[in-house]
Every structure is written in structure tokens, then in C-alpha cells.
Design an enzyme around this catalytic site. Structure first.
Site, PDB file in Angstrom:
ATOM      1  N   MET A  26       0.663  -1.138  -0.088  1.00  0.00           N
ATOM      2  CA  MET A  26       0.115  -0.139  -0.243  1.00  0.00           C
ATOM      3  C   MET A  26       0.595   1.621   0.070  1.00  0.00           C
ATOM      4  O   MET A  26       0.497   2.262  -0.181  1.00  0.00           O
ATOM      5  CB  MET A  26      -1.058  -0.174   1.188  1.00  0.00           C
ATOM      6  CG  MET A  26      -1.649  -1.386   1.200  1.00  0.00           C
ATOM      7  SD  MET A  26      -3.477  -1.253   2.156  1.00  0.00           S
ATOM      8  CE  MET A  26      -2.860  -1.166   3.923  1.00  0.00           C
ATOM      9  N   GLY A  27       1.419   0.988  -0.315  1.00  0.00           N
ATOM     10  CA  GLY A  27       2.968   2.377  -0.791  1.00  0.00           C
ATOM     11  C   GLY A  27       4.022   2.857   0.275  1.00  0.00           C
ATOM     12  O   GLY A  27       4.037   1.757   2.106  1.00  0.00           O
ATOM     13  N   HIS A  81       9.424  -3.752   3.046  1.00  0.00           N
ATOM     14  CA  HIS A  81       8.553  -4.013   1.846  1.00  0.00           C
ATOM     15  C   HIS A  81      10.386  -4.332   0.586  1.00  0.00           C
ATOM     16  O   HIS A  81       9.900  -4.615   0.200  1.00  0.00           O
ATOM     17  CB  HIS A  81       7.797  -2.842   1.124  1.00  0.00           C
ATOM     18  CG  HIS A  81       7.017  -2.230   2.278  1.00  0.00           C
ATOM     19  ND1 HIS A  81       7.357  -1.433   2.648  1.00  0.00           N
ATOM     20  CD2 HIS A  81       6.093  -3.236   2.383  1.00  0.00           C
ATOM     21  CE1 HIS A  81       5.760  -1.419   3.309  1.00  0.00           C
ATOM     22  NE2 HIS A  81       4.900  -2.475   3.157  1.00  0.00           N
ATOM     23  N   GLN A 131     -10.275  -2.720   2.223  1.00  0.00           N
ATOM     24  CA  GLN A 131      -9.668  -3.390   3.339  1.00  0.00           C
ATOM     25  C   GLN A 131      -9.709  -2.999   5.201  1.00  0.00           C
ATOM     26  O   GLN A 131      -9.558  -2.881   5.955  1.00  0.00           O
ATOM     27  CB  GLN A 131      -8.279  -3.836   2.756  1.00  0.00           C
ATOM     28  CG  GLN A 131      -7.227  -2.665   2.831  1.00  0.00           C
ATOM     29  CD  GLN A 131      -5.757  -4.104   2.650  1.00  0.00           C
ATOM     30  OE1 GLN A 131      -5.675  -4.723   1.110  1.00  0.00           O
ATOM     31  NE2 GLN A 131      -5.335  -4.365   3.594  1.00  0.00           N
ATOM     32  N   GLY A 189       5.321 -10.336   3.879  1.00  0.00           N
ATOM     33  CA  GLY A 189       6.212 -10.030   5.297  1.00  0.00           C
ATOM     34  C   GLY A 189       4.986 -10.806   6.324  1.00  0.00           C
ATOM     35  O   GLY A 189       3.826 -10.636   6.760  1.00  0.00           O
ATOM     36  N   SER A 248       7.155  -0.754   9.871  1.00  0.00           N
ATOM     37  CA  SER A 248       5.600  -0.877  10.162  1.00  0.00           C
ATOM     38  C   SER A 248       6.089   1.199   8.803  1.00  0.00           C
ATOM     39  O   SER A 248       5.740   1.729   9.337  1.00  0.00           O
ATOM     40  CB  SER A 248       4.611  -0.860  10.927  1.00  0.00           C
ATOM     41  OG  SER A 248       3.672   0.092  10.529  1.00  0.00           O
ATOM     42  N   SER A 249       4.353   1.043   8.276  1.00  0.00           N
ATOM     43  CA  SER A 249       4.189   2.403   7.479  1.00  0.00           C
ATOM     44  C   SER A 249       3.302   3.197   8.876  1.00  0.00           C
ATOM     45  O   SER A 249       3.640   4.624   8.580  1.00  0.00           O
ATOM     46  CB  SER A 249       3.654   2.460   5.826  1.00  0.00           C
ATOM     47  OG  SER A 249       4.307   1.150   5.234  1.00  0.00           O
ATOM     48  N   ARG A 250       3.148   2.494   9.281  1.00  0.00           N
ATOM     49  CA  ARG A 250       2.214   3.461  10.401  1.00  0.00           C
ATOM     50  C   ARG A 250       2.827   4.030  11.593  1.00  0.00           C
ATOM     51  O   ARG A 250       2.532   4.931  11.965  1.00  0.00           O
ATOM     52  CB  ARG A 250       1.061   2.185  10.927  1.00  0.00           C
ATOM     53  CG  ARG A 250      -0.207   2.358   9.844  1.00  0.00           C
ATOM     54  CD  ARG A 250      -0.868   1.459  10.659  1.00  0.00           C
ATOM     55  NE  ARG A 250      -2.501   1.097   9.633  1.00  0.00           N
ATOM     56  CZ  ARG A 250      -2.863   0.076   9.462  1.00  0.00           C
ATOM     57  NH1 ARG A 250      -2.041  -0.594   8.218  1.00  0.00           N
ATOM     58  NH2 ARG A 250      -3.567   0.453   8.488  1.00  0.00           N
TER      59      ARG A 250
HETATM   60  O1  PAF Z   1      -0.056  -5.818   3.406  1.00  0.00           O
HETATM   61  C1  PAF Z   1      -0.570  -5.007   2.933  1.00  0.00           C
HETATM   62  O2  PAF Z   1      -0.278  -3.906   2.998  1.00  0.00           O
HETATM   63  C2  PAF Z   1      -1.890  -5.210   2.242  1.00  0.00           C
HETATM   64  O3  PAF Z   1      -2.880  -5.690   2.776  1.00  0.00           O
HETATM   65  C3  PAF Z   1      -2.117  -5.070   0.838  1.00  0.00           C
HETATM   66  C4  PAF Z   1      -1.459  -7.154   0.813  1.00  0.00           C
HETATM   67  C5  PAF Z   1      -0.907  -5.164  -0.252  1.00  0.00           C
HETATM   68  C6  PAF Z   1      -3.083  -6.116  -0.381  1.00  0.00           C
HETATM   69  O4  PAF Z   1      -4.364  -4.591   0.185  1.00  0.00           O
END
Ligand code: PAF
Length: 282
Positions: free
Chosen positions: A30-31, A37, A61, A147, A185-187
């Protein structure tokens, strides 16, 4: 690196590459890429002829009260990082491209979701399984990389691939951590400075429980209590869950044996963090 925004173009490129028998390593994200990543991309680069990265913040999601709008986004930064990892194709569709109309079919996950994040995020894994099914149909990857921080996601996708006979190899890659142990984590950028300071206790508590387990502590309630106490002592975070299950089945255990997961989620002011450890007990 070529950036592709339409499904049609992505599928045409994949068809051309597949006709030359190229293997395709796919890393869905999700960038707001971080080292976790990059580790997935690096592994995909080593194991495949071509690497496809997707960046798509999947609205399906996120629950109505979740952080879809606040989810960090920085495409230019991500593009530079992807180029550094020698990604061949960056698939970057808009929401309207992926979901041009209300879906008439969605994937519903029936197992492995009534616990952990699935329990506190109803519908989350249906959204993940639906977008992953679409991505697999668009990209036809030979291998897909995920991951282990999102261990429940890995368990769900393993079920999806197996139940729907998808011709994809799932590669689950170890958690990448900051020097102080906090899972990347991105968060994490949404932690307040004081919360960032104490957040490593999440991993420390998992390590302490794992050590106690291997020293013979067989009572899951005691292990869970140990983790809760450590987190409550060090942080003001609100514990969402601390649980121990079999892995990847995610079933409660009468006796702690086989492969197990100790997993936790903690809510801080602006962000909810998850972490886990997966271990074998003989
Ligand atoms: O783990 C994530 O970043 C997301 O759940 C994924 C696998 C890209 C699906 O949107």
C-alpha cells in the site's frame, strides 16, 4: 522502471513477458515503502526474472472508522525507492481503475479470521483477499512476497491460494525491525514521539514470553499475562489483543506444541501497531 496505471496495459505487458517464459516476482504493497518492503523486493529480485511492485491503498480492507484517509502516502519517495531496488514494473492504479463500480462478487474469508486482527477488523481480510485475487489475475505472478509481520494475512492468503488452486508460490519473509526491535511499519510515523520511545516494549514482551515458553512455561494464560503486564507498565497504549494460537491454522491450543504464534495489537493515540513471533515447540 516503467510505471503502469491501467489494468489493460499491465495485463498486456505480463502476457508478453510470460510468452518469453519469464518468471515474475510480485510484491503487493500500500506504498509508503520501508525497509520491510525493500527486503521483499530484494528477495523477489534475487528469485525472479522480473519484479512487479504494486502500490495501492485498498479502500476495501479499511473499516468505516479506520485510517484509510490518514494512511501515509508519498508516491515520489516510493518511486525512487523502487528504482533503487531495480523494480521492473510499478503498478499504480487509481481506486476507480481497480473498482470502477460496486463489485458484484467479493471474496469472503471463512476461516482464520475470527481471531486476532480479523476479530477487531470485521471485513478486513475479505478486502485483502478480494484485492489479492484481482492482483493475481492481473499480474499472474510466479511468486508473491508477503511480510510475516502480517502473519494472519499470510495465513489467509495461504488459504486463498490453496483453496482456489491459484498457480502462485507464496513466499513469507521474516519481520524487519528497527535497531531497538520495533517492527518496521508504514504506520510507525504516526506514533507520537513519546510513544515511539516506548514502543519497542512490544517486541521485548514477545521475546520474554518466547524465552519463558522455551524454558518450560506451558500455561498460555501466564505467558499472555506476562506480555500484558510489560506493555501496561511501559506504555499508555490500549491493548487490543494478546493471543497464542497454532500457526497457520490460528486455532486455540489445549497444549502448547507444534508451530505457534504469539501475536499482539496495541492502540496508541493515532495508530494501532501489531507484532508477533512464530516459534516451534517440540
Ligand atoms: O499488507 C498490505 O500492505 C496489504 O494488505 C496488501 C497485501 C498490499 C493488500 O492490499
Amino acid at each position: 522502471m516503467k510505471i503502469i496505471t491501467t489494468i489493460k496495459e499491465m495485463q498486456a505487458i505480463i502476457a508478453a513477458q510470460k510468452s518469453q517464459e519469464k518468471s515474475i516476482g510480485f510484491v503487493p504493497t500500500m506504498g509508503f515503502l520501508h525497509e520491510g518492503h525493500l527486503t521483499l523486493l530484494n528477495r523477489a529480485r534475487q528469485e525472479n526474472d522480473l519484479v512487479v511492485l504494486s502500490i495501492f491503498v485498498n479502500p476495501l480492507q479499511f473499516g468505516p472508522k479506520e485510517d484509510y484517509a490518514e494512511y501515509p502516502r508519498d508516491f515520489e519517495r516510493d518511486r525512487a525507492l523502487a528504482e533503487g531496488e531495480k523494480v521492473d514494473f510499478l503498478f499504480y492504479p487509481a481506486v476507480e481503475e481497480m473498482y470502477p463500480h460496486e463489485l458484484s462478487v467479493k471474496v469472503t474469508v471463512q476461516d482464520r479470521t475470527d481471531v486476532l486482527c480479523g476479530k477487531s477488523r470485521p471485513g478486513h481480510f475479505d478486502g485483502v483477499a478480494t484485492v489479492i485475487t484481482k492482483f493475481f489475475n492481473i499480474i499472474s505472478p510466479t511468486r508473491a512476497y508477503f511480510g510475516k509481520k502480517d502473519a494472519q494475512q499470510v495465513a489467509v492468503i495461504e488459504g486463498l491460494i490453496s483453496d482456489f488452486n491459484m498457480p502462485v508460490d507464496l513466499v513469507a519473509v521474516d519481520i524487519v525491525r528497527e535497531n531497538d526491535g520495533l517492527a518496521k511499519s508504514s504506520r510507525n510515523v504516526n506514533l507520537l514521539p513519546q510513544e515511539r520511545q516506548v514502543a519497542p516494549v512490544l517486541y521485548q514482551s514477545l521475546q520474554a514470553a518466547e524465552a519463558a515458553l522455551h524454558e518450560g512455561e506451558q500455561n498460555p494464560i501466564k505467558l499472555i499475562e506476562m506480555i500484558r503486564e510489560m506493555i501496561n507498565k511501559e506504555t499508555n497504549g490500549e491493548i487490543d489483543y494478546v493471543q497464542i494460537y497454532s500457526y497457520p491454522q490460528l486455532k486455540p491450543l489445549e497444549k502448547l506444541e507444534g508451530t505457534i504464534i504469539i501475536a499482539l495489537a496495541v492502540k496508541f493515540t493515532k495508530v494501532r501497531l501489531i507484532d508477533n513471533t512464530i516459534t516451534n515447540i517440540d
